[in-house]
Scaffold this motif. Sequence first.
Motif, short mmCIF file in Angstrom:
data_model
loop_
_atom_site.label_atom_id
_atom_site.label_comp_id
_atom_site.label_asym_id
_atom_site.label_seq_id
_atom_site.Cartn_x
_atom_site.Cartn_y
_atom_site.Cartn_z
N UNK A 115 0.81 -1.22 0.00
CA UNK A 115 0.00 0.00 0.00
C UNK A 115 0.84 1.28 0.00
N UNK A 116 2.17 1.13 0.00
CA UNK A 116 3.06 2.28 0.10
C UNK A 116 2.86 3.22 -1.10
N UNK A 117 2.90 4.53 -0.81
CA UNK A 117 2.69 5.53 -1.86
C UNK A 117 3.91 6.41 -2.09
N UNK A 118 4.90 6.32 -1.18
CA UNK A 118 6.04 7.22 -1.25
C UNK A 118 7.35 6.46 -1.16
N UNK A 125 11.34 12.48 4.63
CA UNK A 125 11.21 13.93 4.66
C UNK A 125 9.87 14.35 5.24
N UNK A 126 8.82 13.62 4.94
CA UNK A 126 7.49 13.97 5.45
C UNK A 126 7.40 13.79 6.96
N UNK A 127 8.15 12.84 7.51
CA UNK A 127 8.12 12.60 8.95
C UNK A 127 8.86 13.68 9.73
N UNK A 128 9.73 14.42 9.07
CA UNK A 128 10.52 15.46 9.78
C UNK A 128 9.72 16.69 10.05
#
Length: 128
Positions: A115-118, A125-128
């Motif tokens: 199901x991963x999209x990235x 980077x989004x988690x930072x």
Amino acid sequence: MVSPEARRGHGPRAVTAKDRRLAREALTAAAGAARAGLADAERDHAALADDCVLDAADEAERTTRSQGIAERAEHAREELRLADEALGQLDSGDYGTCASCGRPIDRERVLALPLVRHCIDCATAARR
């Protein structure tokens, strides 16, 4: 951020046709499980509505159970949405492509998380 593959002079290993077949099987199973989970939550909600409420404690328990059922249903809806989206990407040929940067997602990541999209760089980077 540069991926380990890029540092070694390699790009991420691309998803193969066999990987796509395996992903379709996993995604179809995930969609089925999400549909079943949603149906279970709807049945539980209907059963909860049929329970009689005798006092404030019963009402508090009913509210707590209702919230839990709603959370399960929302989780199932999100899983179903992601599985359907990924199946659509398989059909369009976009499966295994990062939704943020458009680069290929590493094969091992896609196989481990259908199901991963990235890609890992964009997810980090989004988690930072």
